[in-house]
Design a protein around this motif. Structure first.
Motif, short mmCIF file in Angstrom:
data_model
loop_
_atom_site.label_atom_id
_atom_site.label_comp_id
_atom_site.label_asym_id
_atom_site.label_seq_id
_atom_site.Cartn_x
_atom_site.Cartn_y
_atom_site.Cartn_z
N LYS A 157 0.84 -1.20 0.00
CA LYS A 157 0.00 0.00 0.00
C LYS A 157 0.87 1.24 0.00
N LYS A 158 0.44 2.28 -0.71
CA LYS A 158 1.15 3.55 -0.73
C LYS A 158 0.73 4.41 0.46
N VAL A 159 1.68 5.17 1.00
CA VAL A 159 1.40 6.06 2.12
C VAL A 159 1.96 7.45 1.80
N ASP A 160 1.58 8.41 2.61
CA ASP A 160 2.06 9.79 2.46
C ASP A 160 3.45 9.89 3.11
N HIS A 161 4.49 9.97 2.29
CA HIS A 161 5.86 9.98 2.81
C HIS A 161 6.11 11.17 3.73
N THR A 162 5.61 12.33 3.35
CA THR A 162 5.85 13.53 4.16
C THR A 162 5.21 13.40 5.53
N ALA A 163 3.99 12.91 5.57
CA ALA A 163 3.29 12.75 6.84
C ALA A 163 3.98 11.72 7.73
N ILE A 164 4.43 10.62 7.12
CA ILE A 164 5.14 9.59 7.89
C ILE A 164 6.44 10.15 8.45
N SER A 165 7.18 10.88 7.63
CA SER A 165 8.45 11.46 8.09
C SER A 165 8.23 12.41 9.26
N GLU A 166 7.19 13.20 9.19
CA GLU A 166 6.90 14.13 10.28
C GLU A 166 6.60 13.39 11.58
N LYS A 167 5.84 12.30 11.48
CA LYS A 167 5.53 11.50 12.67
C LYS A 167 6.79 10.86 13.24
N ALA A 184 20.63 10.42 7.88
CA ALA A 184 19.61 10.96 8.79
C ALA A 184 19.15 12.34 8.33
N PRO A 185 17.93 12.73 8.68
CA PRO A 185 17.49 14.11 8.43
C PRO A 185 18.38 15.09 9.18
N ARG A 186 18.63 16.24 8.59
CA ARG A 186 19.59 17.17 9.17
C ARG A 186 19.22 17.59 10.60
N ALA A 187 17.96 17.89 10.83
CA ALA A 187 17.55 18.37 12.15
C ALA A 187 17.86 17.34 13.23
N LEU A 188 17.59 16.06 12.94
CA LEU A 188 17.83 15.01 13.93
C LEU A 188 19.32 14.73 14.08
N LEU A 189 20.05 14.79 12.97
CA LEU A 189 21.49 14.55 12.99
C LEU A 189 22.20 15.59 13.85
N VAL A 190 21.92 16.85 13.60
CA VAL A 190 22.59 17.93 14.33
C VAL A 190 22.20 17.90 15.80
N GLU A 191 20.92 17.69 16.09
CA GLU A 191 20.46 17.67 17.47
C GLU A 191 21.14 16.55 18.26
N GLY A 192 21.25 15.37 17.65
CA GLY A 192 21.89 14.25 18.34
C GLY A 192 23.36 14.49 18.62
N LEU A 193 24.09 14.99 17.62
CA LEU A 193 25.52 15.25 17.80
C LEU A 193 25.77 16.34 18.84
N LYS A 194 24.94 17.36 18.83
CA LYS A 194 25.09 18.43 19.82
C LYS A 194 24.78 17.93 21.23
N MET A 195 23.77 17.09 21.34
CA MET A 195 23.35 16.63 22.66
C MET A 195 24.46 15.85 23.36
N VAL A 196 25.24 15.07 22.60
CA VAL A 196 26.30 14.27 23.22
C VAL A 196 27.65 14.98 23.18
N GLY A 197 27.69 16.20 22.65
CA GLY A 197 28.91 16.99 22.68
C GLY A 197 29.92 16.67 21.60
N VAL A 222 32.72 19.57 8.94
CA VAL A 222 31.47 19.61 8.18
C VAL A 222 30.58 18.46 8.62
N VAL A 223 29.29 18.73 8.68
CA VAL A 223 28.28 17.71 8.99
C VAL A 223 27.27 17.71 7.85
N LEU A 224 27.20 16.60 7.12
CA LEU A 224 26.32 16.49 5.96
C LEU A 224 25.23 15.46 6.22
N SER A 225 24.01 15.80 5.83
CA SER A 225 22.89 14.88 5.93
C SER A 225 22.33 14.61 4.54
#
Length: 211
Positions: free
Chosen positions: A80-90, A127-140, A147-150
């Motif tokens: 079945k097809k799903v809404d990729h954008t909506a799934i990614s947001e969730k 990984a999505p950039r927002a999650l990548l950056v947040e995770g790396l910053k959180m652990v220092g 450079v950090v590329l997503s």
């Protein structure tokens, strides 16, 4: 692994014929960060809200996929097809709600810490950039890297070599002089296609991974 031991490990893994790497490129999830269990719970919660189940045995070999590719794979699974954008947001909402459970993978983080100031370094992740950056910053770890590329920055996920090639370009180092640290089949293939030597970190980190 102590910092001293991790530095010795790096020194022993050169590019052949005594030639040391000139730059280091790290994957993030499953390499620098023990974030995959948090991602898996986010995926399972999201699919569960839609009435589907996703078990570990299905997710684990696909954990290196980009969000879009993993959603496409699950579409094939359920027929079945799903809404990729909506799934990614969730997915991202669930992940960020539990990001406090993400921790560093110390043996690989120690390699980056000990290499800081000696080698230019990059993170190249699907990984999505927002999650990548947040995770790396959180652990220092974020500030260790030049450079950090997503996948959001490149648009083409692994196993395409583009993200590794872009990292090498920004670092100003030829691809064959970069040493990649990876944990997934898609990452290994991407590094090989970029003509970069790659180290499989799985044997190094297995004792540091927690569900």
């Amino acid at each position: 692994m102590t910092g001293q031991k991790s530095w010795a490990f790096l020194a022993q893994n050169d590019l052949g014929e005594g030639e040391a790497p000139l730059a280091l490129i790290f994957d993030c999830d499953g390499t620098l960060l023990n974030s995959l269990p948090v991602y898996e719970r986010a995926w399972r919660a999201t699919w569960g809200e839609l009435g589907y189940s996703m078990d570990h045995s299905w997710y684990q070999p696909r954990s290196g996929f980009s969000e879009d590719n993993l959603i496409s794979a699950f579409e094939e699974k359920i027929g079945k097809k799903v809404d990729h954008t909506a799934i990614s947001e969730k997915i991202r909402t669930h992940y960020l709600a539990n990001i406090q459970h993400v921790v560093e993978i110390t043996p690989i983080a120690d390699i980056a810490r000990n290499a800081y100031g000696f080698f230019p370094m990059a993170v190249a992740s699907c990984a999505p950039r927002a999650l990548l950056v947040e995770g790396l910053k959180m652990v220092g770890l974020f500030d260790l890297f030049n450079v950090v590329l997503s996948v959001d920055d490149i648009g083409i996920p692994k196993p395409a070599p583009d993200i590794f090639l872009k990292a090498a370009e920004i670092l100003g180092v030829k691809p064959e002089k970069c040493l990649v640290f990876e944990d997934s089949v898609t990452g290994f293939e991407a590094a090989e296609r970029a003509n970069m030597p790659v180290i499989d970190v799985v044997p190094m980190v297995s004792g540091n991974m927690k569900d």
